[in-house]
Design an enzyme around this catalytic site. Sequence first.
Site, mmCIF file in Angstrom:
data_model
loop_
_atom_site.group_PDB
_atom_site.id
_atom_site.type_symbol
_atom_site.label_atom_id
_atom_site.label_comp_id
_atom_site.label_asym_id
_atom_site.label_seq_id
_atom_site.Cartn_x
_atom_site.Cartn_y
_atom_site.Cartn_z
ATOM 1 N N GLY A 246 0.764 -1.246 0.000
ATOM 2 C CA GLY A 246 0.000 0.000 0.000
ATOM 3 C C GLY A 246 0.785 1.280 0.000
ATOM 4 O O GLY A 246 0.209 2.356 -0.174
ATOM 5 N N PRO A 285 4.660 -5.435 -0.600
ATOM 6 C CA PRO A 285 4.698 -4.259 -1.466
ATOM 7 C C PRO A 285 4.561 -4.591 -2.942
ATOM 8 O O PRO A 285 5.101 -5.599 -3.414
ATOM 9 C CB PRO A 285 6.093 -3.680 -1.196
ATOM 10 C CG PRO A 285 6.912 -4.885 -0.851
ATOM 11 C CD PRO A 285 5.987 -5.824 -0.119
ATOM 12 N N ARG A 323 -5.205 3.216 -15.748
ATOM 13 C CA ARG A 323 -5.286 4.001 -14.500
ATOM 14 C C ARG A 323 -5.894 5.398 -14.671
ATOM 15 O O ARG A 323 -6.737 5.798 -13.862
ATOM 16 C CB ARG A 323 -3.920 4.092 -13.822
ATOM 17 C CG ARG A 323 -3.296 2.719 -13.497
ATOM 18 C CD ARG A 323 -2.134 2.801 -12.534
ATOM 19 N NE ARG A 323 -2.578 3.111 -11.193
ATOM 20 C CZ ARG A 323 -2.542 4.283 -10.646
ATOM 21 N NH1 ARG A 323 -2.025 5.304 -11.292
ATOM 22 N NH2 ARG A 323 -2.996 4.465 -9.433
ATOM 23 N N CYS A 357 -12.596 3.845 -28.778
ATOM 24 C CA CYS A 357 -13.906 4.485 -28.974
ATOM 25 C C CYS A 357 -14.620 4.772 -27.668
ATOM 26 O O CYS A 357 -15.719 4.271 -27.427
ATOM 27 C CB CYS A 357 -14.780 3.582 -29.835
ATOM 28 S SG CYS A 357 -13.993 3.179 -31.366
ATOM 29 N N TYR A 386 0.663 -1.786 -12.166
ATOM 30 C CA TYR A 386 -0.733 -1.759 -12.604
ATOM 31 C C TYR A 386 -0.869 -1.093 -13.981
ATOM 32 O O TYR A 386 -1.856 -0.432 -14.267
ATOM 33 C CB TYR A 386 -1.616 -1.061 -11.545
ATOM 34 C CG TYR A 386 -1.434 -1.662 -10.169
ATOM 35 C CD1 TYR A 386 -1.882 -2.944 -9.902
ATOM 36 C CD2 TYR A 386 -0.780 -0.966 -9.141
ATOM 37 C CE1 TYR A 386 -1.696 -3.528 -8.649
ATOM 38 C CE2 TYR A 386 -0.591 -1.541 -7.890
ATOM 39 C CZ TYR A 386 -1.052 -2.810 -7.656
ATOM 40 O OH TYR A 386 -0.856 -3.388 -6.424
HETATM 41 N N1 LLP Z 1 -1.450 -7.082 -0.684
HETATM 42 C C1 LLP Z 1 -2.761 -7.181 -0.973
HETATM 43 C C2 LLP Z 1 -3.581 -8.146 -0.237
HETATM 44 C C3 LLP Z 1 -3.317 -6.366 -1.982
HETATM 45 O O1 LLP Z 1 -4.610 -6.465 -2.259
HETATM 46 C C4 LLP Z 1 -2.480 -5.461 -2.676
HETATM 47 C C5 LLP Z 1 -3.036 -4.601 -3.737
HETATM 48 C C6 LLP Z 1 -1.115 -5.408 -2.346
HETATM 49 C C7 LLP Z 1 -0.631 -6.224 -1.334
HETATM 50 C C8 LLP Z 1 -0.155 -4.489 -3.035
HETATM 51 O O2 LLP Z 1 -0.460 -3.161 -2.821
HETATM 52 P P1 LLP Z 1 0.514 -1.985 -3.330
HETATM 53 O O3 LLP Z 1 1.800 -2.060 -2.518
HETATM 54 O O4 LLP Z 1 0.786 -2.208 -4.759
HETATM 55 O O5 LLP Z 1 -0.250 -0.775 -3.080
HETATM 56 N N2 LLP Z 1 -4.993 -1.251 -9.596
HETATM 57 C C9 LLP Z 1 -4.823 -0.270 -8.546
HETATM 58 C C10 LLP Z 1 -4.182 -0.853 -7.309
HETATM 59 C C11 LLP Z 1 -4.951 -2.036 -6.710
HETATM 60 C C12 LLP Z 1 -4.252 -2.653 -5.539
HETATM 61 C C13 LLP Z 1 -4.903 -3.922 -5.131
HETATM 62 N N3 LLP Z 1 -4.257 -4.600 -4.058
HETATM 63 C C14 LLP Z 1 -4.031 0.915 -9.103
HETATM 64 O O6 LLP Z 1 -3.674 0.906 -10.281
HETATM 65 O O7 LLP Z 1 -3.797 1.882 -8.389
#
Ligand code: LLP
Length: 424
Positions: A246, A285, A323, A357, A386
């Site tokens: 996150g 991460p 995105r 489109c 992403y």
């Molecule tokens: N762990 C779990 C259980 C998750 O659901 C996620 C992301 C992560 C770790 C990794 O999170 P990060 O470090 O990447 O924030 N498509 C969206 C982001 C969706 C994230 C979903 N879960 C975007 O493009 O911003």
Amino acid sequence: MSANDVVGNGRFQYQQNQLYCENIPLADLAEKFGTPLYVYSRAAIVENAHAFLAQAPAGALVCYAVKANGNPAILRLLAETGLGADVTSGGELFLALHAGFAPEKIIYSGVGKMPHEINAALDAHIRALHVESAMELELITEIASQRQQIVSIGARVNPDIHVETHPYISTGARQHKFGVSPETAVALIHTAAQHPWLKPVGVAAHIGSQIQDIAPFTASADFLVGLADELASSGIQLAYVDIGGGLGVQYASDNWEVQSEKIEKWVTAVAEPVRTAGYGLVMEPGRSIIAAAGVLLTQVVYTKSQDAKQFAIVDAGMNDLLRPTLYSAHHEILPVKVRRTSEVRRTLTYDIVGPICETGDFLAKERPFPPLAPQDLLAVFHAGAYGFAMSSNYNGRLRPAEVLVDGATAHLIRQRQTYENLLV
Ligand code: LLP
């Protein structure tokens, strides 16, 4: 903002008026591999992964969230660097195993695990399944009993922490579908502790994605430690606390930061309460490792003005990078070449749009640029996470190629699709 003000970000920097990835001009990559093209810096990926490992307390596990970017070559690189993997489907588990992640470093989170996916995880003997409902635990119990195999279980808890991010990617509040309430988590862990084929090993939370503030993460860590302590007082000693992923990145160029330094600060902060309480730490991460390590290269096809509006129609669309459309996300876009100093003065305001489109098919709106012309190359920053991962064949478009740059060498790590791929 001009190309003079922004020298670039991380391993993507201007040298003699053109953007490079490490030691290769992006224009050379566009010429060799075509556009749209995802370009990643190997050094940036490794640097970010090392930042996690460097600050992680002894015995901690950094499980890269495969969903952020599941390119097999990138996964292999991260596995070699010593990371584990956080997977969310049978497909991601397959990719992680294929890339060489050690099974004991793989954890599996996700609200809708299917029987065949649970069986695949048990076949592989991964570190743990993180359970997100009572029904899921029942199914895992049934499968473990049939197989007579001991299964390590973590409970994904919803800590009811509200965070500042896009509502679609905020996951840790009561109303979200993820995890279970603290009371249910305690009950599930107790149930697991009493079952001969289940072994409770941890509690986990993931409060959301693209979160810039550290405070909600330390609050989540404190919360998880409290829960683990409560379980310990009733005789169940858990091995780890999993703080999830996150950590956000700075998409807008007014405040670009050194990603590895940001990571180190975050790890230090979240590790403190967990280490002090004597638990192992797991982190998941995704974005913070891979977002800044990649750009999407695209080429202007046409320009046109309508009323007061200027459009640059480029060869990348929402099928390549979703995105901006899905989250109104801001990605910085910089010209790959600046030919004259006068060009650097960004005199025109453009919407950068794709060929699809839909009116929602844009990469940026109302952005200042030097006058753009067909064949000009643009680099969309922070596209490593992403980006390709959420790409599609919408409008019969082919998924782009991906290139990994290592110093002065470029490796094609995914071929551009061909029309034949649209038939299968
Ligand atoms: N762990 C779990 C259980 C998750 O659901 C996620 C992301 C992560 C770790 C990794 O999170 P990060 O470090 O990447 O924030 N498509 C969206 C982001 C969706 C994230 C979903 N879960 C975007 O493009 O911003």
